[in-house]
Design a protein around this motif. Structure first.
Motif, short mmCIF file in Angstrom:
data_model
loop_
_atom_site.label_atom_id
_atom_site.label_comp_id
_atom_site.label_asym_id
_atom_site.label_seq_id
_atom_site.Cartn_x
_atom_site.Cartn_y
_atom_site.Cartn_z
N ALA A 41 0.81 -1.14 -0.07
CA ALA A 41 0.10 -0.06 -0.18
C ALA A 41 0.83 1.38 0.15
O ALA A 41 0.56 2.31 -0.83
CB ALA A 41 -0.73 0.09 1.07
N VAL A 42 1.91 1.22 0.85
CA VAL A 42 3.03 2.44 0.75
C VAL A 42 3.59 2.51 -0.58
O VAL A 42 3.56 3.89 -1.17
CB VAL A 42 3.96 2.35 1.84
N LEU A 43 3.89 1.38 -1.15
CA LEU A 43 4.48 1.68 -2.60
C LEU A 43 3.55 2.17 -3.44
O LEU A 43 3.75 2.95 -4.46
CB LEU A 43 5.23 0.30 -2.97
N ALA A 44 2.39 1.75 -3.28
CA ALA A 44 1.44 1.91 -4.49
C ALA A 44 0.91 3.56 -4.13
O ALA A 44 0.96 4.20 -5.16
CB ALA A 44 0.03 1.27 -4.30
N PHE A 45 0.67 3.88 -2.72
CA PHE A 45 0.39 5.20 -2.44
C PHE A 45 1.59 6.30 -3.21
O PHE A 45 1.46 7.26 -3.96
CB PHE A 45 0.14 5.46 -1.11
N GLY A 82 12.75 3.57 9.31
CA GLY A 82 11.61 2.50 9.89
C GLY A 82 10.29 3.26 9.84
O GLY A 82 9.01 2.64 10.06
N PHE A 83 10.35 4.85 10.05
CA PHE A 83 8.93 5.35 10.20
C PHE A 83 8.48 6.00 9.08
O PHE A 83 9.21 6.59 8.35
CB PHE A 83 9.32 6.39 11.15
N CYS A 84 7.17 5.76 8.71
CA CYS A 84 6.38 6.16 7.56
C CYS A 84 5.12 6.49 8.06
O CYS A 84 4.21 5.80 8.64
CB CYS A 84 6.56 5.10 6.72
N PRO A 85 4.74 8.01 8.06
CA PRO A 85 3.34 8.30 8.10
C PRO A 85 2.30 7.59 7.41
O PRO A 85 1.13 7.33 8.01
CB PRO A 85 3.45 9.84 7.93
N ALA A 86 2.62 7.00 6.35
CA ALA A 86 1.70 6.68 5.49
C ALA A 86 1.46 5.22 6.02
O ALA A 86 0.02 4.63 6.04
CB ALA A 86 1.89 6.49 4.05
N ALA A 87 2.21 4.65 6.26
CA ALA A 87 2.05 3.05 6.78
C ALA A 87 1.31 3.29 8.22
O ALA A 87 0.47 2.29 8.54
CB ALA A 87 3.63 2.72 7.35
N MET A 88 1.40 4.11 9.18
CA MET A 88 0.84 4.37 10.39
C MET A 88 -0.76 4.58 10.11
O MET A 88 -1.63 3.83 10.57
CB MET A 88 1.15 5.51 10.93
N VAL A 89 -1.10 5.48 8.87
CA VAL A 89 -2.48 5.47 8.39
C VAL A 89 -3.20 4.25 7.64
O VAL A 89 -4.30 3.73 8.12
CB VAL A 89 -2.60 6.51 7.26
#
Length: 102
Positions: A41-45, A82-89
């Motif tokens: 999902a992060v890569l697609a976004f 390793g911190f990604c705001p999109a991954a948190m969403v």
């Protein structure tokens, strides 16, 4: 003399996978489904944001290249920390964790 690398046939790739011992490199199950996880999902976004910024640069203003730079820097930063705001969403939306963002 037979080649060390031979083509094998399997139902899911129509014989396009090659391996050293003539076995398919994957399970060959046609019914398997790939589930969306946080990593994908992060890569697609990120890919959608880059494509959107390219369109905005072409049709609106070259200043939209800053969005492309922001996406690239965020991907670089998340690969290091390793911190990604999109991954948190995406985690809050209920997607299962992947290898990178657990």
């Amino acid at each position: 003399m037979p080649s060390r690398f031979t083509r094998s046939t399997c139902s899911s790739c129509s014989g396009s996978c090659a391996s050293a011992d003539a076995r398919p490199t994957h399970s060959g199950n046609k019914d398997r489904r790939t589930t969306m996880n946080i990593d994908r999902a992060v890569l697609a976004f990120a890919g959608m944001m880059v494509l959107a910024s390219v369109a905005l640069v072409y049709f609106v203003s070259p200043w939209w290249l800053l969005l492309t730079a922001f996406v690239g820097l965020n991907l670089l930063q998340s690969s290091v920390t390793g911190f990604c705001p999109a991954a948190m969403v995406f985690r809050k939306l209920g997607l299962p964790g992947g290898c990178a963002f657990k």
